[in-house]
Design a protein around this motif. Sequence first.
Motif, PDB file in Angstrom:
ATOM      1  N   HIS A 111      21.540   8.557  50.744  1.00  0.00           N
ATOM      2  CA  HIS A 111      21.153   7.223  51.214  1.00  0.00           C
ATOM      3  C   HIS A 111      20.941   7.117  52.725  1.00  0.00           C
ATOM      4  CE1 HIS A 111      25.541   6.432  51.842  1.00  0.00           C
ATOM      5  NE2 HIS A 111      25.123   5.518  52.712  1.00  0.00           N
ATOM      6  N   HIS A 112      21.229   8.175  53.475  1.00  0.00           N
ATOM      7  CA  HIS A 112      20.942   8.188  54.915  1.00  0.00           C
ATOM      8  C   HIS A 112      19.796   9.129  55.267  1.00  0.00           C
ATOM      9  CE1 HIS A 112      23.784   5.440  56.699  1.00  0.00           C
ATOM     10  NE2 HIS A 112      24.692   5.873  55.836  1.00  0.00           N
ATOM     11  N   GLU A 113      19.047   9.554  54.277  1.00  0.00           N
ATOM     12  CA  GLU A 113      17.852  10.350  54.550  1.00  0.00           C
ATOM     13  C   GLU A 113      16.725   9.404  54.967  1.00  0.00           C
ATOM     14  OE1 GLU A 113      17.685  13.527  54.720  1.00  0.00           O
ATOM     15  OE2 GLU A 113      19.310  14.283  53.477  1.00  0.00           O
ATOM     16  N   ASN A 114      16.012   9.767  56.006  1.00  0.00           N
ATOM     17  CA  ASN A 114      14.878   8.974  56.487  1.00  0.00           C
ATOM     18  C   ASN A 114      13.587   9.562  55.932  1.00  0.00           C
ATOM     19  OD1 ASN A 114      16.422   7.176  58.032  1.00  0.00           O
ATOM     20  ND2 ASN A 114      16.429   8.604  59.759  1.00  0.00           N
ATOM     21  N   PHE A 115      12.650   8.703  55.623  1.00  0.00           N
ATOM     22  CA  PHE A 115      11.398   9.113  55.007  1.00  0.00           C
ATOM     23  C   PHE A 115      10.648  10.129  55.861  1.00  0.00           C
ATOM     24  CE2 PHE A 115       7.242   8.262  52.901  1.00  0.00           C
ATOM     25  CZ  PHE A 115       7.662   8.410  51.593  1.00  0.00           C
ATOM     26  N   ASP A 116      10.843  10.073  57.192  1.00  0.00           N
ATOM     27  CA  ASP A 116      10.152  11.004  58.095  1.00  0.00           C
ATOM     28  C   ASP A 116      10.888  12.338  58.246  1.00  0.00           C
ATOM     29  OD1 ASP A 116      12.312  10.301  59.722  1.00  0.00           O
ATOM     30  OD2 ASP A 116      11.071   9.747  61.437  1.00  0.00           O
ATOM     31  N   GLY A 117      11.984  12.540  57.506  1.00  0.00           N
ATOM     32  CA  GLY A 117      12.699  13.805  57.522  1.00  0.00           C
ATOM     33  C   GLY A 117      13.811  13.906  58.550  1.00  0.00           C
ATOM     34  N   THR A 118      14.127  12.809  59.234  1.00  0.00           N
ATOM     35  CA  THR A 118      15.124  12.865  60.304  1.00  0.00           C
ATOM     36  C   THR A 118      16.523  12.456  59.872  1.00  0.00           C
ATOM     37  OG1 THR A 118      14.615  10.609  61.028  1.00  0.00           O
ATOM     38  CG2 THR A 118      13.396  12.411  62.085  1.00  0.00           C
ATOM     39  N   GLY A 119      16.733  12.188  58.619  1.00  0.00           N
ATOM     40  CA  GLY A 119      18.041  11.694  58.187  1.00  0.00           C
ATOM     41  C   GLY A 119      19.034  12.800  57.879  1.00  0.00           C
TER      42      GLY A 119
END
Length: 185
Positions: A111-119
């Motif tokens: 749930h802390h993954e960002n769509f742009d791959g930075t999570g």
Amino acid sequence: MAVIADSTSDRILDYNLESEINHGIMVSNLAYKVSKELGLSEDQCYEMALAGMLHDIGKLRLNEYNNKSRDNDSLVIEELKYVRMHSKLGYEVLKEQNNYSDFVLESILYHHENFDGTGYPDNLFGKEIPLGARILRVCDVYAALRSDRPYRKAFDQDAALELMIDEVKNFDMEIFLAFQNVVNA
């Protein structure tokens, strides 16, 4: 108030259990409504509500963390490293119980993954991130912005949405648009 680090009021790991419960309820309600808006089945909507309620349960394990011997700046850095473990801790706690579907567990883990791959925890990108986690990401950010934190006051709805739009790269656009429909209804 449950204090996880020291008693300094601006600590990252200081939290109020009632606030955490209210945050979980808000995320749960939003996740259910966004799932409905996306046309997911009633079972999936229910599972998203469950994942929303439990998404931060790993924070309960953070009370073992205490490092008062460092100066404030290094303590904040150490706290941030440790806080980033909560999604994995929550996943592990719930997986041991054998009561939760992979859909719920993966939603919580990522749930802390960002769509742009930075999570975090795995720097997943785009559709590599499970659908449930992408839904929780949007709902969790909004609920956090709309709540008081030890280090700032809650933002009103318009300000919270503006801040999210500024960081829209973090979200799946289809889910973000469904989310906007829900909060603007």
